[in-house]
Design a protein around this motif. Structure first.
Motif, PDB file in Angstrom:
ATOM      1  N   MET A 191     -13.367   6.353  13.168  1.00  0.00           N
ATOM      2  CA  MET A 191     -13.216   7.574  13.972  1.00  0.00           C
ATOM      3  C   MET A 191     -14.358   7.606  14.992  1.00  0.00           C
ATOM      4  SD  MET A 191     -12.412  10.257  10.907  1.00  0.00           S
ATOM      5  CE  MET A 191     -13.881   9.827   9.992  1.00  0.00           C
ATOM      6  N   ALA A 199       0.823  -1.212   0.000  1.00  0.00           N
ATOM      7  CA  ALA A 199       0.000   0.000   0.000  1.00  0.00           C
ATOM      8  C   ALA A 199       0.855   1.260   0.000  1.00  0.00           C
ATOM      9  CB  ALA A 199      -0.921   0.002   1.211  1.00  0.00           C
ATOM     10  N   TRP A 208     -15.522   9.818  16.859  1.00  0.00           N
ATOM     11  CA  TRP A 208     -16.290  11.061  16.937  1.00  0.00           C
ATOM     12  C   TRP A 208     -17.213  11.242  15.741  1.00  0.00           C
ATOM     13  CZ3 TRP A 208     -10.932  10.854  16.637  1.00  0.00           C
ATOM     14  CH2 TRP A 208     -10.396  11.093  15.376  1.00  0.00           C
ATOM     15  N   LEU A 219     -12.102  13.101   1.781  1.00  0.00           N
ATOM     16  CA  LEU A 219     -10.698  13.504   1.688  1.00  0.00           C
ATOM     17  C   LEU A 219     -10.320  13.826   0.244  1.00  0.00           C
ATOM     18  CD1 LEU A 219      -8.932  11.051   4.175  1.00  0.00           C
ATOM     19  CD2 LEU A 219      -9.443  13.472   4.483  1.00  0.00           C
ATOM     20  N   LEU A 232      -8.750  14.778  11.805  1.00  0.00           N
ATOM     21  CA  LEU A 232      -8.229  13.703  12.644  1.00  0.00           C
ATOM     22  C   LEU A 232      -7.698  14.244  13.969  1.00  0.00           C
ATOM     23  CD1 LEU A 232      -7.417  10.766  13.069  1.00  0.00           C
ATOM     24  CD2 LEU A 232      -5.312  11.223  11.829  1.00  0.00           C
ATOM     25  N   ASN A 280      -9.800  14.390  17.611  1.00  0.00           N
ATOM     26  CA  ASN A 280      -9.205  13.501  18.598  1.00  0.00           C
ATOM     27  C   ASN A 280      -8.817  14.263  19.868  1.00  0.00           C
ATOM     28  OD1 ASN A 280      -8.024  10.697  19.050  1.00  0.00           O
ATOM     29  ND2 ASN A 280      -6.287  12.025  19.538  1.00  0.00           N
ATOM     30  N   LEU A 283       2.619   2.378   2.356  1.00  0.00           N
ATOM     31  CA  LEU A 283       2.591   3.072   3.643  1.00  0.00           C
ATOM     32  C   LEU A 283       3.964   2.980   4.299  1.00  0.00           C
ATOM     33  CD1 LEU A 283      -0.880   1.896   4.974  1.00  0.00           C
ATOM     34  CD2 LEU A 283      -0.233   4.213   4.312  1.00  0.00           C
ATOM     35  N   GLU A 341      -2.437   6.309   9.205  1.00  0.00           N
ATOM     36  CA  GLU A 341      -2.048   5.640   7.956  1.00  0.00           C
ATOM     37  C   GLU A 341      -3.193   5.675   6.955  1.00  0.00           C
ATOM     38  OE1 GLU A 341      -0.319   1.784   8.606  1.00  0.00           O
ATOM     39  OE2 GLU A 341       1.615   2.788   8.855  1.00  0.00           O
ATOM     40  N   LEU A 342      -4.395   5.553   7.452  1.00  0.00           N
ATOM     41  CA  LEU A 342      -5.563   5.606   6.574  1.00  0.00           C
ATOM     42  C   LEU A 342      -5.638   6.961   5.864  1.00  0.00           C
ATOM     43  CD1 LEU A 342      -8.040   3.605   6.179  1.00  0.00           C
ATOM     44  CD2 LEU A 342      -9.310   5.329   7.416  1.00  0.00           C
ATOM     45  N   PHE A 343      -5.420   8.019   6.628  1.00  0.00           N
ATOM     46  CA  PHE A 343      -5.426   9.366   6.032  1.00  0.00           C
ATOM     47  C   PHE A 343      -4.306   9.490   5.002  1.00  0.00           C
ATOM     48  CE2 PHE A 343      -8.330  12.487   8.094  1.00  0.00           C
ATOM     49  CZ  PHE A 343      -9.033  11.577   8.876  1.00  0.00           C
ATOM     50  N   GLN A 344      -3.148   8.910   5.337  1.00  0.00           N
ATOM     51  CA  GLN A 344      -2.016   8.946   4.418  1.00  0.00           C
ATOM     52  C   GLN A 344      -2.356   8.201   3.130  1.00  0.00           C
ATOM     53  OE1 GLN A 344       1.483   7.230   6.236  1.00  0.00           O
ATOM     54  NE2 GLN A 344       2.570   7.188   4.280  1.00  0.00           N
ATOM     55  N   LEU A 345      -3.003   7.050   3.293  1.00  0.00           N
ATOM     56  CA  LEU A 345      -3.371   6.220   2.143  1.00  0.00           C
ATOM     57  C   LEU A 345      -4.243   7.001   1.166  1.00  0.00           C
ATOM     58  CD1 LEU A 345      -3.156   3.157   1.266  1.00  0.00           C
ATOM     59  CD2 LEU A 345      -5.439   2.911   2.210  1.00  0.00           C
ATOM     60  N   TYR A 346      -5.147   7.810   1.690  1.00  0.00           N
ATOM     61  CA  TYR A 346      -6.057   8.545   0.820  1.00  0.00           C
ATOM     62  C   TYR A 346      -5.518   9.933   0.485  1.00  0.00           C
ATOM     63  CZ  TYR A 346      -9.288   4.770   1.564  1.00  0.00           C
ATOM     64  OH  TYR A 346      -9.862   3.535   1.592  1.00  0.00           O
ATOM     65  N   LEU A 401     -15.474   8.845   4.444  1.00  0.00           N
ATOM     66  CA  LEU A 401     -14.199   9.554   4.649  1.00  0.00           C
ATOM     67  C   LEU A 401     -13.286   9.614   3.417  1.00  0.00           C
ATOM     68  CD1 LEU A 401     -12.220  10.944   6.752  1.00  0.00           C
ATOM     69  CD2 LEU A 401     -11.196   8.681   6.953  1.00  0.00           C
ATOM     70  N   ASN A 451      -3.159   3.753  13.140  1.00  0.00           N
ATOM     71  CA  ASN A 451      -3.826   3.173  11.972  1.00  0.00           C
ATOM     72  C   ASN A 451      -4.670   4.216  11.249  1.00  0.00           C
ATOM     73  OD1 ASN A 451      -2.736   0.658  12.304  1.00  0.00           O
ATOM     74  ND2 ASN A 451      -4.516  -0.206  13.342  1.00  0.00           N
ATOM     75  N   LEU A 452      -5.354   5.065  12.012  1.00  0.00           N
ATOM     76  CA  LEU A 452      -6.142   6.126  11.378  1.00  0.00           C
ATOM     77  C   LEU A 452      -5.222   7.084  10.624  1.00  0.00           C
ATOM     78  CD1 LEU A 452      -9.001   7.169  13.840  1.00  0.00           C
ATOM     79  CD2 LEU A 452      -9.220   6.333  11.514  1.00  0.00           C
ATOM     80  N   ASP A 466      -4.792   7.611  16.738  1.00  0.00           N
ATOM     81  CA  ASP A 466      -4.602   6.209  16.413  1.00  0.00           C
ATOM     82  C   ASP A 466      -3.675   6.090  15.192  1.00  0.00           C
ATOM     83  OD1 ASP A 466      -4.813   3.648  15.518  1.00  0.00           O
ATOM     84  OD2 ASP A 466      -7.010   3.567  15.528  1.00  0.00           O
ATOM     85  N   PHE A 515      -7.840  -2.698   8.302  1.00  0.00           N
ATOM     86  CA  PHE A 515      -6.904  -3.049   9.372  1.00  0.00           C
ATOM     87  C   PHE A 515      -7.475  -4.164  10.244  1.00  0.00           C
ATOM     88  CE2 PHE A 515      -6.079   1.295   8.177  1.00  0.00           C
ATOM     89  CZ  PHE A 515      -4.696   1.368   8.146  1.00  0.00           C
ATOM     90  N   THR A 559     -10.772   0.456  13.223  1.00  0.00           N
ATOM     91  CA  THR A 559     -10.134   1.739  12.941  1.00  0.00           C
ATOM     92  C   THR A 559     -11.119   2.777  12.420  1.00  0.00           C
ATOM     93  OG1 THR A 559      -8.193   0.440  12.324  1.00  0.00           O
ATOM     94  CG2 THR A 559      -8.066   2.774  11.908  1.00  0.00           C
TER      95      THR A 559
END
Ligand SMILES: Nc1ncnc2c1ncn2[C@@H]1O[C@H](COP(=O)(O)OP(=O)(O)OP(=O)(O)O)[C@@H](O)[C@H]1O
Ligand SMILES: [Mg+2]
Lengths: 254, 271
Positions: free
Chosen positions: A88, A56, A90, A103, B177, B181, A58, B161-166, A99, B158-159, B156, A82, A86
């Protein structure tokens, strides 16, 4: 599935060594075809998650390469699920699922129909405005899958997504995943440490050795989809499980 | 905790009536003892005398309370803005954090009473309110800064990384985020800071003294000097009411913002 052997991801002689000197995998070559369902199976701590994160992008590889063969329109994207949901905490379920599109700055009007479609696909309609803490573990996992699928990714990467769930929920989600894969025509790379799960789901199973991970077996599961409970009870299934189990054990030095 | 129906009407009434009854009993005993032993009002005034002083000096006390409250609120709001803004800068630039954080700590650990005279001299006695504001701000600022920094950093992985992924931008990571948080952390910091801003304002007023200040703290000093002890108590009462009011307001805000998702604020009866 997939149109005959068109490669999507090509991993060539890849190796990953962390700063501390731990080598997660080395000399790893693997091609993932468009539209395929591949499982990666290996002992705990062998480097499966690291490999998935490297695919991915990452995390980088220390040597070798991981290449993507992009479609002409360049619209290939990745969905990542994951081990934990994972989400959010809130945000409501629908905000969580949408999301990736938010984004990407898609207008709300374009997001809404896709989001509703995804929620229906994973059987979560009616929970749009629930918060993650109000959902069960299985529901959260389904939301996580919906989020990964909403960009219509060419590749869906799952890192032991059902490991924390009970057997019944797990089997149900396995069937859901197969149904989604067949409908969406994406490629799936599924990391698991369950032999049974991998045989039930996959077209192909890559068995890794303990760290540093090498490929010890590359097994094709020749059984037609859709797979059902009947397949689980067939002698063919038992044979495959034995074969995969043996491969797994051969990669551990005890 | 174990009791699922904590909020039946009877129990809710008990929650209010019990402390109220205790308070009334306490006041009655106080009144009785003062009368019984004939304690002089300049030693310990009876609650009735304090009430009378409150009514008698109502107008001037209200003016003073408002002066103290205004400094407190302004200092608190500025501390909130400054603390959150600086924490955001810290997470955006490691360099800035390394350079500035020690000074924030120095500001925090130096007792406000000790810096008050200096600030007063610098700002000038003709602008006492500005000096009070600065002092209250110094006290209120740090909890917001440190709590917000913690909240922004403890996302988090993982979150992230998720933001990074997108391909999320820094701005998206911050607003979607890190800041959400950090919300519970910021609110916890606000509850501490709200009380500290009031304390800062009062302490600064004590130090400023000399009739330049017009807040409740000065009323207390003044009444003490003139042996108007009931009036002193009345001012003290108003001061604690301000503190309690600030605390409840911020707790209510916290409840409103977090009740749907954060463990700390989830309705007991919804569990
Ligand atoms: N960021 C990191 N820095 C240093 N070492 C790491 C890092 N991430 C993982 N490792 C190491 O790499 C090895 C492989 O980790 P990885 O998480 O990929 O294993 P895994 O196969 O996913 O295990 P599991 O099945 O338990 O999830 C482990 O020994 C781990 O200690
Ligand atoms: Mg793992």
């Amino acid at each position: 599935m997939g149109d005959a052997q068109s490669p999507l991801v090509t991993i060539d002689q890849a190796a990953k060594t962390f700063e501390g000197g731990v080598t997660a995998f080395e000399n790893l070559s693997l091609t993932i075809d468009r539209g395929s369902f591949t499982s990666i199976l290996g002992p705990s701590g062998c480097g499966k998650s690291t490999l998935l994160r490297a695919i991915a992008n990452l995390t980088g590889v220390t040597s070798g390469s991981i290449g993507w063969k992009l479609e002409d329109n360049g619209h290939d994207s990745i969905g990542f699920v994951f081990q934990e949901p994972t989400l959010m905490p809130w945000a409501t379920l629908q905000r969580n699922v949408s999301l990736p599109l938010e984004l990407a700055r898609l207008p709300a009007a374009a997001i809404a129909p896709k989001r509703d479609h995804m929620l229906a696909l994973v059987d979560l309609s009616g929970f749009e405005n629930a918060y993650p803490r109000e959902l069960s573990g299985g529901m959260k996992m389904r939301a996580s899958i919906a989020r990964a699928l909403i960009t219509d990714p060419a590749l869906l990467l799952l890192d032991e997504p059902f490991a924390a769930l009970d057997e019944i929920t797990r089997e149900k989600l396995n069937d859901d995943l197969l149904a989604i894969w067949q409908r969406q025509a994406c490629s799936v790379v599924f990391v698991t440490h369950s032999v049974y799960e991998s045989v039930y789901l996959s077209e192909r199973i890559i068995v890794l050795s303990e760290r540093p991970a090498r490929i010890v077996a590359d097994i094709s599961i020749d059984a037609p989809y859709p797979r059902t409970q009947e397949f689980r009870l067939s002698p063919q299934y038992a044979d495959y499980c034995r074969q995969v189990s043996q491969a797994l054990r051969s990669g551990i030095s005890i | 905790m174990a009791d699922a129906n904590q909020n039946t009407p009877a129990q809710r009434a008990a929650k209010i009536l019990l402390p109220l009854a205790l308070g009334l009993f306490f006041l009655a005993s106080w009144e009785g003892l003062v009368a019984l032993y004939d304690i002089k009002p300049f030693v310990l005034p009876a609650p009735s005398a304090i009430g009378a002083a409150l009514v008698e000096n109502w107008a001037s006390l209200m003016v003073s309370a408002w002066a103290t409250l205004r400094v407190t609120i302004l200092a608190f709001v500025l501390a909130l803005i400054g603390g959150v803004a600086l924490a955001v800068l810290f997470t955006q630039s490691r360099l800035l954090e390394l350079a500035l954080f020690p000074y924030a700590v120095v500001l925090q650990v130096t007792p406000v009473v000790a810096i008050a005279p200096l600030i007063l001299i610098w700002v000038g006695f003709d602008r006492v309110e500005t000096a009070l504001l600065i002092l209250a701000w110094i006290v209120a600022f740090f909890p917001i800064l440190s709590n917000t920094t913690l909240g922004l950093k403890s996302t988090d992985p993982n979150l992230r990384e998720l933001f990074q992924l997108y391909g999320a931008s820094r701005w998206q990571v911050l607003t979607r985020l890190q800041l959400p948080n950090a919300t519970p952390y910021i609110l916890a910091g606000m509850k501490i800071s709200g009380g500290l801003a009031l304390i800062g304002a009062v302490v600064a007023e004590f130090v400023a003294g000399s009739g330049a200040a017009t807040g409740l703290a000065w009323r207390i000093v003044e009444a003490g000097n003139r042996l108007q002890i009931p009036k002193m108590f009345a001012a003290l009462l108003l001061l604690s009411l301000l503190g309690v009011g600030i605390f409840f307001l911020l707790s209510w805000l916290e409840h409103l913002l977090l009740r749907r998702w954060h463990e700390s604020a989830i309705d007991q009866n919804a569990r």
